[in-house]
Design an enzyme around this catalytic site. Structure first.
Site, PDB file in Angstrom:
ATOM      1  N   ARG A  72      40.555  56.581  45.080  1.00 51.71           N
ATOM      2  CA  ARG A  72      40.716  56.853  43.645  1.00 51.71           C
ATOM      3  C   ARG A  72      41.896  57.783  43.344  1.00 51.71           C
ATOM      4  O   ARG A  72      42.294  57.942  42.198  1.00 51.71           O
ATOM      5  CB  ARG A  72      39.402  57.433  43.085  1.00 51.71           C
ATOM      6  CG  ARG A  72      38.281  56.407  43.019  1.00 51.71           C
ATOM      7  CD  ARG A  72      36.906  57.038  42.836  1.00 51.71           C
ATOM      8  NE  ARG A  72      36.347  57.528  44.094  1.00 51.71           N
ATOM      9  CZ  ARG A  72      35.167  58.136  44.215  1.00 51.71           C
ATOM     10  NH1 ARG A  72      34.426  58.342  43.152  1.00 51.71           N
ATOM     11  NH2 ARG A  72      34.739  58.553  45.403  1.00 51.71           N
TER      12      ARG A  72
ATOM     13  N   GLY B 115      31.496  55.235  55.896  1.00 55.04           N
ATOM     14  CA  GLY B 115      30.624  55.965  54.973  1.00 55.04           C
ATOM     15  C   GLY B 115      30.310  57.374  55.465  1.00 55.04           C
ATOM     16  O   GLY B 115      30.543  57.716  56.626  1.00 55.04           O
TER      17      GLY B 115
HETATM   18  C1  UD1 Z   1      29.515  61.654  47.724  1.00 56.41           C
HETATM   19  C2  UD1 Z   1      28.010  61.442  47.758  1.00 56.41           C
HETATM   20  C3  UD1 Z   1      27.458  61.592  46.340  1.00 56.41           C
HETATM   21  C4  UD1 Z   1      27.815  62.957  45.787  1.00 56.41           C
HETATM   22  C5  UD1 Z   1      29.319  63.201  45.878  1.00 56.41           C
HETATM   23  C6  UD1 Z   1      29.611  64.646  45.561  1.00 56.41           C
HETATM   24  C7  UD1 Z   1      27.632  59.821  49.539  1.00 56.41           C
HETATM   25  C8  UD1 Z   1      27.261  58.418  49.858  1.00 56.41           C
HETATM   26  N1  UD1 Z   1      27.719  60.117  48.237  1.00 56.41           N
HETATM   27  O1  UD1 Z   1      30.058  60.615  46.941  1.00 56.41           O
HETATM   28  O2  UD1 Z   1      26.053  61.443  46.337  1.00 56.41           O
HETATM   29  O3  UD1 Z   1      27.383  63.054  44.451  1.00 56.41           O
HETATM   30  O4  UD1 Z   1      29.816  62.941  47.204  1.00 56.41           O
HETATM   31  O5  UD1 Z   1      30.974  64.878  45.471  1.00 56.41           O
HETATM   32  O6  UD1 Z   1      27.833  60.616  50.424  1.00 56.41           O
HETATM   33  N2  UD1 Z   1      34.205  60.579  54.172  1.00 56.41           N
HETATM   34  C9  UD1 Z   1      34.326  60.468  55.553  1.00 56.41           C
HETATM   35  N3  UD1 Z   1      34.113  59.272  56.133  1.00 56.41           N
HETATM   36  C10 UD1 Z   1      33.751  58.175  55.444  1.00 56.41           C
HETATM   37  C11 UD1 Z   1      33.616  58.288  54.032  1.00 56.41           C
HETATM   38  C12 UD1 Z   1      33.841  59.514  53.433  1.00 56.41           C
HETATM   39  O7  UD1 Z   1      34.649  61.441  56.235  1.00 56.41           O
HETATM   40  O8  UD1 Z   1      33.566  57.125  56.057  1.00 56.41           O
HETATM   41  C13 UD1 Z   1      34.472  61.881  53.540  1.00 56.41           C
HETATM   42  C14 UD1 Z   1      35.558  61.825  52.491  1.00 56.41           C
HETATM   43  O9  UD1 Z   1      36.827  62.098  53.071  1.00 56.41           O
HETATM   44  C15 UD1 Z   1      35.128  62.903  51.495  1.00 56.41           C
HETATM   45  C16 UD1 Z   1      33.625  62.988  51.665  1.00 56.41           C
HETATM   46  O10 UD1 Z   1      33.315  62.284  52.859  1.00 56.41           O
HETATM   47  O11 UD1 Z   1      35.702  64.155  51.789  1.00 56.41           O
HETATM   48  C17 UD1 Z   1      32.877  62.342  50.486  1.00 56.41           C
HETATM   49  O12 UD1 Z   1      33.294  60.998  50.359  1.00 56.41           O
HETATM   50  P1  UD1 Z   1      33.547  60.354  48.935  1.00 56.41           P
HETATM   51  O13 UD1 Z   1      33.959  58.951  49.150  1.00 56.41           O
HETATM   52  O14 UD1 Z   1      34.412  61.202  48.118  1.00 56.41           O
HETATM   53  O15 UD1 Z   1      32.050  60.355  48.356  1.00 56.41           O
HETATM   54  P2  UD1 Z   1      31.622  60.263  46.846  1.00 56.41           P
HETATM   55  O16 UD1 Z   1      31.724  58.857  46.392  1.00 56.41           O
HETATM   56  O17 UD1 Z   1      32.301  61.277  46.032  1.00 56.41           O
HETATM   57 CA    CA Z   2      33.842  62.739  46.506  1.00 59.95          CA
END
Ligand code: UD1
Ligand code: CA
Length: 474
Positions: A26, A90
């Protein structure tokens, strides 16, 4: 099942895992999201700083994946370890990637923090660990209340108030979406390692995004009778996440407000403070005055009674007591001692040092140049790779010709020397102490002490009628 444990008082190893492997689609850039900067420091720096301030964390891991070399490079000063999540499947999958290390370290408790929450405070993190320990919870997480919860996972509670589940935005049923759920998951969790371990292998990809969600641990825990608690922090903006450029700059503004109000409370006068941007690394002493718009980045310092006027930009610059940096000045890795005056419109590049009482005026550029006490360069000059003695005066338009196309050379100007206007000093060259250089000279040989040097052609007077064979031009 929820295992009965004695409430412990900090015994057992506590680890922390930062999730930073995602791309951050995003943000709409190729740059990994967590390296985007707030006040010129990467987002992840703030998360690491908060974790670093939590005393009871023994070990730290940061899960990296997308753009992992850039993420590692951005982690200046980070003392923890990195874990590679090869495919970003994820947040639950990211925790699973770190899990073998968490186990090997013998962690009893493990904090998990999203890497995109730069405003997070150490107190919130230690509070969560503390409350999980005291309540012997298997899983605790922080929640906040938002008027616009779009994009966040919603916390679903039972009628008795206990947590039922976290449902991701994309997985909400139309009824859930309509129902005005405004308590959201902040992305900060504390896991009791032995209790939650069995559920990590049970995460599914059975959701709208086809990902392994860490939030599914809430369902799994609840369904298996584990104690799962959400600490609702209310409208605490320090738990906001950054997913888009708009959220990045909104968080940066909040951070700026936080820093500025701390500085105002400490006795720093910030005028037009909404437009003053100061790095959390900077050290501003009480009694300093800064007028916005101004930007002070890196480990800059501003001493008491120093004065920073508007439109000034400092990066790793040091401003001594009672020094005045006037409008539109730009200083990088420069040191300005007590009582100096700089600008308006001065540019001090890396390696510039102004000793006490030195003065640099408008449109003067300095680089790797030392001006000793009371030396002056008041107008329109370039002084590079130079040492200027105490109380020397550099006239307008003086240029040190420090570069011959291959190498840089030094110019040394003695104390109390006087360099006339529009002089070119062809380095390497030395001007002796108390010597004078006539205006308009090009000096390529050393000038001894107490000597006048002039190289300009003598002025001639020719009557106009003698020009062009006596015919005066119209
Ligand atoms: C996530 C939460 C959501 C919460 C929100 C708060 C989940 C499924 N959802 O959503 O409930 O309200 O954060 O901000 O967790 N990341 C990894 N590896 C991956 C995917 C993501 O390390 O495979 C890291 C990203 O770099 C990021 C963090 O995890 O720093 C959160 O990921 P993001 O995709 O931003 O989650 P949200 O959709 O915001
Ligand atoms: Ca996030």
């Amino acid at each position: 099942m929820h295992t009965i444990r004695e409430a412990d008082n900090g015994a057992g190893v506590t680890g922390a895992v930062v999730l930073a492997a995602g791309k951050g689609t995003r943000m709409k850039t190729e740059q990994p999201k967590v390296v985007h900067e707030l006040l010129r420091l990467p987002m992840l720096w703030y998360v690491h700083r908060a974790l670093g301030a939590v005393v009871d964390i023994d070990r730290q891991w940061t899960v990296v994946g997308y753009g992992r070399e850039r993420v590692r490079q951005a982690c200046i000063g980070y003392g923890g370890h990195f874990v590679h999540q090869k495919r970003q499947l994820g947040t639950g999958h990211a925790v699973a990637a770190a899990w073998p290390d968490v186990r090997r370290a013998g962690c009893e408790w493990c904090l998990v923090v999203n890497g995109d929450a730069p405003l997070i405070r150490a107190e919130a993190l230690s509070g969560l660990v503390q409350s999980c320990r005291e309540n012997s919870a298997s899983l605790g997480f922080l929640s906040i209340e938002l008027d616009e919860p779009d994009g966040y996972g919603r916390v679903i509670r039972r009628t008795d108030g206990t947590v039922r589940a976290v449902v991701e935005d994309k997985d909400l049923s139309p009824a859930q979406r309509e129902s005005g759920l405004n308590e959201v998951n902040a992305g900060v969790y504390c896991l009791h390692v032995p209790s939650m371990e069995p559920y990590l292998n049970q995460l599914s990809q059975n959701n709208a995004q086809g990902e392994y969600y860490i939030t599914e641990l809430v369902d799994l825990g609840v369904n298996n009778g584990e104690l799962v608690v959400a600490s609702n922090a209310g409208r605490d903006s320090s738990l906001l996440g950054v997913n888009s450029p708009a959220e990045l700059v909104a968080c940066e503004s909040l951070l700026q407000k936080r820093i500025n109000s701390e500085l105002l409370n400490s006795g720093v006068v910030l005028r037009n403070s909404d437009q003053v941007r100061i790095s959390p690394l900077a050290g501003i002493q009480p009694g300093a005055e800064i007028t916005g718009p101004s930007e002070i980045y890196g480990a800059s310092t501003v001493a008491s009674q120093a004065w920073i006027s508007s439109h000034t930009w400092l990066q790793d610059a040091h401003i001594g007591p009672k020094a005045r940096v006037l409008e539109f000045s730009h200083l990088e890795q420069a040191r300005v001692e007590a009582g100096c005056q700089v600008g308006p419109y001065a540019r001090l590049r890396p390696g510039t040092e102004l000793k006490a009482g030195a003065k640099v005026g408008n449109f003067v550029e300095l680089k790797k140049a030392v001006l000793d006490q009371g030396a002056k360069a008041n107008h329109l000059s370039y002084i590079g790779d130079a040492h200027v003695g105490a109380e020397a005066n550099i006239g307008a338009g003086t240029i040190t010709c420090n570069y011959d196309g291959k190498a840089k050379h030094q110019t040394v100007i003695g104390p109390k020397a006087f360099i006339g206007s529009n002089t070119a000093l062809v380095a390497p060259v030395r001007i002796g102490k108390e010597s004078l250089v006539g205006a308009g000279s090009t000096i390529s040989k050393d000038v001894p002490d107490n000597t006048l040097a002039v190289t300009r052609a003598a002025q001639r007077h020719v009557p106009r009628r003698k020009l062009r064979g006596g015919d005066e031009e119209n």
